[in-house]
Design an enzyme around this catalytic site. Structure first.
Site, PDB file in Angstrom:
ATOM      1  N   ARG A  15      31.164 -20.984  19.942  1.00  0.00           N
ATOM      2  CA  ARG A  15      29.890 -21.208  19.238  1.00  0.00           C
ATOM      3  C   ARG A  15      29.017 -22.306  19.851  1.00  0.00           C
ATOM      4  NH1 ARG A  15      31.653 -22.127  13.416  1.00  0.00           N
ATOM      5  NH2 ARG A  15      33.731 -22.344  14.324  1.00  0.00           N
ATOM      6  N   GLN A  73      47.618 -24.689  28.423  1.00  0.00           N
ATOM      7  CA  GLN A  73      48.064 -23.628  27.526  1.00  0.00           C
ATOM      8  C   GLN A  73      47.275 -22.394  27.959  1.00  0.00           C
ATOM      9  OE1 GLN A  73      46.637 -23.868  23.506  1.00  0.00           O
ATOM     10  NE2 GLN A  73      48.299 -22.613  22.673  1.00  0.00           N
ATOM     11  N   GLU A 152      46.668 -21.037   5.514  1.00  0.00           N
ATOM     12  CA  GLU A 152      45.421 -20.807   6.253  1.00  0.00           C
ATOM     13  C   GLU A 152      44.500 -19.905   5.436  1.00  0.00           C
ATOM     14  OE1 GLU A 152      44.525 -22.359   9.263  1.00  0.00           O
ATOM     15  OE2 GLU A 152      46.214 -23.480   8.464  1.00  0.00           O
ATOM     16  N   TYR A 365       4.203 -50.716  44.785  1.00  0.00           N
ATOM     17  CA  TYR A 365       5.543 -50.276  45.136  1.00  0.00           C
ATOM     18  C   TYR A 365       6.169 -51.295  46.078  1.00  0.00           C
ATOM     19  CZ  TYR A 365       9.467 -48.031  47.337  1.00  0.00           C
ATOM     20  OH  TYR A 365      10.727 -47.774  47.809  1.00  0.00           O
ATOM     21  N   ASN A 376       2.219 -64.172  44.971  1.00  0.00           N
ATOM     22  CA  ASN A 376       1.311 -63.358  44.174  1.00  0.00           C
ATOM     23  C   ASN A 376       1.032 -62.058  44.929  1.00  0.00           C
ATOM     24  OD1 ASN A 376      -0.984 -62.319  42.734  1.00  0.00           O
ATOM     25  ND2 ASN A 376      -1.143 -64.362  41.829  1.00  0.00           N
ATOM     26  N   ALA A 422      -7.460 -58.703  51.222  1.00  0.00           N
ATOM     27  CA  ALA A 422      -7.381 -57.441  50.483  1.00  0.00           C
ATOM     28  C   ALA A 422      -7.658 -56.258  51.403  1.00  0.00           C
ATOM     29  CB  ALA A 422      -8.379 -57.461  49.332  1.00  0.00           C
TER      30      ALA A 422
END
Ligand code: UD1
Ligand code: CA
Length: 456
Positions: A15, A73, A152, A365, A376, A422
């Site tokens: 199930r 088993q 049972e 990144y 900084n 920059a």
């Protein structure tokens, strides 16, 4: 007395509608079988034997490293048949504890009571009263109230089906007695199975008094047969963990929206965790750590006074005291964030050391980098760490200032207190204390006109 635990885990779990054997489904990030095994390991002087069957290869490759013996088993001919597979292993001087691999929330205290009963009388049986006993074996008692057998569902008379006390399947039993009774089990019943439950009638016939115990909470004995039950027990489990954490001093803004799939190994005082936080693996939290909503933390150490803002993801990282992470930050494995550092929104850090009081606040990144203290890093800075074949190191020394939108093409070093203008693409080492930049000259075309759309 020495203990032997047999975990029954051969059943198919149809199930679940899954290609995964049932006992490999997880609660709190841990397989059902590992939950049961952990419980067994908390009992001292115990050896564990797992009976597996369906999906045997997968079971062994996933949890075969758990300390236990393993027996297959091959055909599932009933719970009695399952235990018969290891009859030779059962030692006469031992108490045998039978657990189910798909009943994950059983508590140590309950099991200990069963073992005590088995030690005293020969058998300790765990039963529970259910409003709807359908499907379970019923506990049949005589007029004195003593257990005489388990019947049972499929073998029960209409009157017996009215009984609401059911067999949980979990029991402790004297090893020598069990060996004897296993020899006497037959499959002459409605299902043609060898029922372990038949040992109860055999015990009574031998004059053994069957003591019963009930669990403190019903969830302890609930088995998992489908994904609805899996989800229900997950919530029960999470609420237990949340309760324990609150009792140990952690504030959870909403314990019903907290998931721990692993463990908080250590934590300080006055930790505060907002809603929808997921903690995975091994987590260490210092004092006054604050974790905002929708944060995922995995195998990480977060030191005192760190604040992690909403929607951040941190994996296999150390975050030192006083740092501020996020919102929307991603710290990937093998990263160390120094004291009082700020890692802001949309910043990804991978396999990097970030020094004390360094700020990387926006859209960056940083991968395979060693960044000093008081650096900084401006918005949009990228370490170009990968040339398509190999990863290369970027070193940014103390006090450097990296202007916004800079690409640092590794391997490259930015010296102490250096400034990068920059918009630069830095391919050569930038010397200490100097301004380096790479920027094409800005030009203006006088009188230039925008093109006009044709046909207008
Ligand atoms: C069994 C009990 C029933 C009890 C119920 C509680 C028997 C005969 N009946 O029911 O009285 O109310 O548990 O849930 O014991 N398993 C094996 N090999 C097998 C059969 C089962 O390893 O051949 C394992 C299953 O994986 C499971 C457990 O034993 O973990 C119980 O099996 P299941 O079929 O769920 O229970 P029932 O036999 O229906
Ligand atoms: Ca069955």
């Amino acid at each position: 007395m020495r203990l032997q635990t047999i975990i029954l885990a051969a059943g198919q779990g149809t199930r679940m509608r899954s290609s995964l054997p049932k006992v490999l489904h997880k609660i709190g990030g841990k397989t059902l079988l590992a939950h049961v095994h952990d419980l067994a390991m908390q009992l001292g002087d115990n050896s564990v034997h797992v009976i597996y069957g369906h999906g045997g290869k997968q079971v062994l490759s996933t949890v075969g490293n758990l300390e236990a013996e393993w027996t297959e088993q091959k055909q599932q001919l009933g719970t009695g048949h399952a235990v018969m597979q290891v009859a030779d292993w059962i030692a006469t001087g031992c108490t045998v504890l039978i657990l189910y691999g798909d009943v994950p929330l059983l508590k140590l205290a309950t099991v200990k009571l069963l073992i005590e009963d088995a030690y005293k009388n020969g058998i300790g049986l765990l039963t529970v009263n259910l409003d709807d006993p359908t499907g379970y074996g019923r506990i049949v008692r005589n007029e004195k109230g003593n257990v005489i057998r388990i019947v049972e569902e499929k073998d029960a008379s209409p009157l017996q089906r009215e009984i609401c006390e059911v067999n949980t399947g979990i029991l402790a039993v004297n090893g020598q007695m069990l060996k004897g009774w296993l020899n006497r089990l037959t499959n002459l019943n409605a299902q043609g199975e060898y029922y372990l439950t038949d040992i109860i009638a055999l015990a009574v016939a031998d004059g053994v008094y069957v003591e019963t115990t009930q669990p403190a909470e019903q969830s302890e004995v609930l088995g998992i047969n489908n994904r609805v039950q899996l989800a229900q027990l997950e919530r029960v489990y999470q609420l237990h963990q949340a309760t324990a954490l609150m009792e140990s001093g952690i504030t959870l803004l909403d314990p019903s929206r907290f998931d721990l799939r692993g463990e908080i190994v250590t934590h300080g005082q006055d930790v505060e965790i907002d809603v929808n936080v997921v903690l995975e693996g091994k987590i260490k939290l210092g004092n006054r750590v604050k974790i905002g909503p929708n944060v995922l933390l995995k195998d990480s150490q977060i030191d005192d006074d760190v604040e992690i803002f909403a929607n951040s993801v941190i994996e296999k990282a150390n975050i030192s005291a006083g740092s501020r992470i996020g919102p929307f930050a991603r710290i990937r494995p093998e990263s160390n964030i120094g004291e009082n550092a700020h890692i802001g929104n949309f910043v990804e850090i991978k396999k990097s050391n970030i020094g004390k009081s360094t700020k990387i606040n926006h859209l960056s990144y940083i991968g395979d980098a060693i960044v000093g203290s008081e650096v900084n890093v401006g918005a949009g800075t990228i370490t170009c760490n990968y040339d398509g074949a190999n990863k290369h190191l970027t070193i940014i020394e103390d006090g450097a200032f990296i202007g916004s939108d800079t690409q640092l093409v590794a391997p490259v070093t930015v010296g102490k207190n250096a400034t990068i203008g920059a918009g630069s693409t830095i391919t050569k080492n930038a010397p200490e204390g100097e301004l380096s930049l790479s920027r094409s000259k800005q030009a203006t075309i006088p009188g230039w006109q925008r093109p006009i759309k044709k046909g207008d």
